[in-house]
Motif scaffolding. Structure first.
Motif, PDB file in Angstrom:
ATOM      1  N   UNK A 188       0.920  -1.227  -0.144  1.00  0.00           N
ATOM      2  CA  UNK A 188       0.005   0.089   0.026  1.00  0.00           C
ATOM      3  C   UNK A 188       0.807   1.343  -0.117  1.00  0.00           C
ATOM      4  N   UNK A 189       1.494   1.544  -1.254  1.00  0.00           N
ATOM      5  CA  UNK A 189       2.563   2.591  -1.209  1.00  0.00           C
ATOM      6  C   UNK A 189       2.062   4.014  -1.052  1.00  0.00           C
ATOM      7  N   UNK A 229      10.343  -3.243   9.029  1.00  0.00           N
ATOM      8  CA  UNK A 229      11.265  -4.287   9.598  1.00  0.00           C
ATOM      9  C   UNK A 229      10.896  -5.737   9.064  1.00  0.00           C
ATOM     10  N   UNK A 230       9.220  -5.582   9.017  1.00  0.00           N
ATOM     11  CA  UNK A 230       8.443  -6.662   8.749  1.00  0.00           C
ATOM     12  C   UNK A 230       8.178  -6.767   7.107  1.00  0.00           C
ATOM     13  N   UNK A 231       8.739  -5.833   6.506  1.00  0.00           N
ATOM     14  CA  UNK A 231       8.928  -5.682   4.772  1.00  0.00           C
ATOM     15  C   UNK A 231       7.323  -5.333   4.293  1.00  0.00           C
ATOM     16  N   UNK A 284      13.079  -1.779   2.389  1.00  0.00           N
ATOM     17  CA  UNK A 284      12.533  -1.957   3.729  1.00  0.00           C
ATOM     18  C   UNK A 284      13.697  -1.906   4.803  1.00  0.00           C
ATOM     19  N   UNK A 285      14.753  -2.739   4.671  1.00  0.00           N
ATOM     20  CA  UNK A 285      15.574  -2.539   5.643  1.00  0.00           C
ATOM     21  C   UNK A 285      16.432  -1.331   5.894  1.00  0.00           C
ATOM     22  N   UNK A 286      16.439  -0.538   4.882  1.00  0.00           N
ATOM     23  CA  UNK A 286      17.035   0.948   4.999  1.00  0.00           C
ATOM     24  C   UNK A 286      15.779   1.694   5.593  1.00  0.00           C
ATOM     25  N   UNK A 287      14.897   1.688   5.280  1.00  0.00           N
ATOM     26  CA  UNK A 287      13.718   2.589   5.756  1.00  0.00           C
ATOM     27  C   UNK A 287      13.598   2.155   7.567  1.00  0.00           C
ATOM     28  N   UNK A 288      13.752   0.798   7.652  1.00  0.00           N
ATOM     29  CA  UNK A 288      13.759   0.426   9.200  1.00  0.00           C
ATOM     30  C   UNK A 288      15.027   1.010   9.997  1.00  0.00           C
ATOM     31  N   UNK A 289      16.189   1.008   9.237  1.00  0.00           N
ATOM     32  CA  UNK A 289      17.536   1.304   9.845  1.00  0.00           C
ATOM     33  C   UNK A 289      17.394   3.098   9.997  1.00  0.00           C
ATOM     34  N   UNK A 330       3.984  -9.744   7.075  1.00  0.00           N
ATOM     35  CA  UNK A 330       4.353  -8.789   6.015  1.00  0.00           C
ATOM     36  C   UNK A 330       2.921  -8.049   5.385  1.00  0.00           C
ATOM     37  N   UNK A 331       1.943  -8.206   5.911  1.00  0.00           N
ATOM     38  CA  UNK A 331       0.545  -7.557   5.404  1.00  0.00           C
ATOM     39  C   UNK A 331       0.757  -5.989   5.869  1.00  0.00           C
TER      40      UNK A 331
END
Length: 357
Positions: free
Chosen positions: A37-38, A90-92, A101-106, A297-298
């Motif tokens: 859901x961008x 973190x849950x993608x 997703x990883x960069x955003x969570x970081x 991941x939902x």
């Protein structure tokens, strides 16, 4: 050795029968509820970035005034919401790309909130794999608070008194929870060489944990800066802790060797919080804990849409699905912790746990 005659067909592979969870998953996939859901997350990101910028500008303009403490409380709310968004990344849930997703969570979790993504991922993955299971879910590991009866009770009279009433001081204890997360993150990054992107996170978290207080001291007198920091940490810890506590504490606790299928493991050990969109906004989607555990991941906005599907499926298969108000959940948490504190040495008093011994 298997002998094949020329022209003979290879032996047919035996197909595994579908599980109840795989049937539910197929239904959910067919409804398109796992799609990203961008637009939702773009709006959410812009709103939170604007709120963070507004607090920063407000703190600069306000100067040496004790009204800064109100801004500190506001900053705590914004930071907690950013942590919720980091949890989604973190849950993608946000991007199609795992790396994005990883960069955003970081950036959000480690850079802005000051909590190590690698440490949290390792801890949280174990929680999702075996929620409320002794020896597997680190979230219920014995510490100051015991979530199941302790193997050894405190020896002192004061210690026993506090232990028996741990449900009542659990919530005030959350005042230092954010500080605890900062300390655990730093300790893990300094001592655990197995953590992903350890050096990068060490740099990021060092800048965050040192730079933020330094900026406060630069903006305002030392006493006011420390008060600002204290209010922000306290409000963030209470807000974050009370949101997470409502999801699992007071639900069945399983012995370490208990066997349970994935669907029941996730549903029976979690509870939802009623309140619809308002609760989802306040709790960052954690109010739909059952659905989140079933489909990690939902995207957050789809959790409310999948809830009736899960609820009906659980009803058809006679699986207990629990949803209560947030006040009721907090009362259950306090009562459960007090009951644990007063109980004997047997940690498996709940019907589900007893049946699985």
């Amino acid at each position: 050795m298997t002998v094949r005659t020329e022209g003979a067909s290879p032996p047919a592979r035996t197909r595994r029968p579908p599980t109840e969870y795989s049937e539910l998953l197929a239904t959910v996939q067919g409804l398109g509820l796992l799609r990203r859901r961008h637009v939702y997350y773009a709006i959410k990101g812009v709103v939170l970035a604007s709120a963070l910028a507004a607090v920063i500008v407000g703190a600069v303009l306000l100067g040496h005034h004790w009204a800064q403490l109100a801004l500190a409380a506001g900053l705590a709310v914004v930071l907690t919401q950013i942590i919720f968004l980091s949890h989604d990344a973190a849950h993608r849930q946000i991007f199609t790309s795992p790396r994005a997703n990883e960069i955003a969570a970081l950036v959000m979790g480690t850079g802005i909130a000051g909590v190590s993504l690698a440490w949290w991922n390792a801890k949280h993955t174990r929680h999702h794999a075996a929620p409320n299971q002794i020896g597997k879910d680190t979230d219920i590991a014995p510490s100051i608070v015991h979530f199941y009866p302790a193997a050894q009770l405190p020896r002192s009279r004061v210690g026993r008194l506090l232990h028996e009433r741990q449900g009542w001081w659990f919530f005030p204890l959350l005042v230092v929870e954010m500080l605890n997360l900062h300390v655990q993150s730093a300790q893990a990054l300094l001592t655990r060489r197995d953590l992903h992107r350890r050096r990068t996170e060490l740099t990021v978290i060092a800048v965050r944990l040192v730079g933020y207080p330094a900026i406060l001291v630069w903006l305002m007198p030392l006493g006011m800066a420390m008060a600002f920091l204290g209010v922000q940490l306290a409000v963030t810890g209470v807000y974050l802790g009370m949101s997470f506590a409502a999801s699992h504490i007071g639900m069945p606790v399983l012995p370490s060797g208990a066997k349970l299928d994935f669907l029941r493991r996730q549903v029976l050990m979690s509870r939802n919080i009623s309140g619809g969109r308002a609760a989802s906004l306040a709790m960052g989607g954690l109010n739909y804990q059952i659905e989140h555990h079933l489909f990690p991941s939902m995207p957050r906005p789809n959790l409310r849409r999948v809830r009736p599907v899960v609820q009906e499926y659980c009803r058809q298969h006679e699986i207990c699905y629990q949803q209560v108000t947030i006040l009721r959940a907090w009362l259950v948490v306090a009562a459960h912790l007090n009951r644990v504190g007063r109980s004997g040495r047997d940690p498996f008093r709940c019907p589900v746990a007893a049946a699985l011994r």
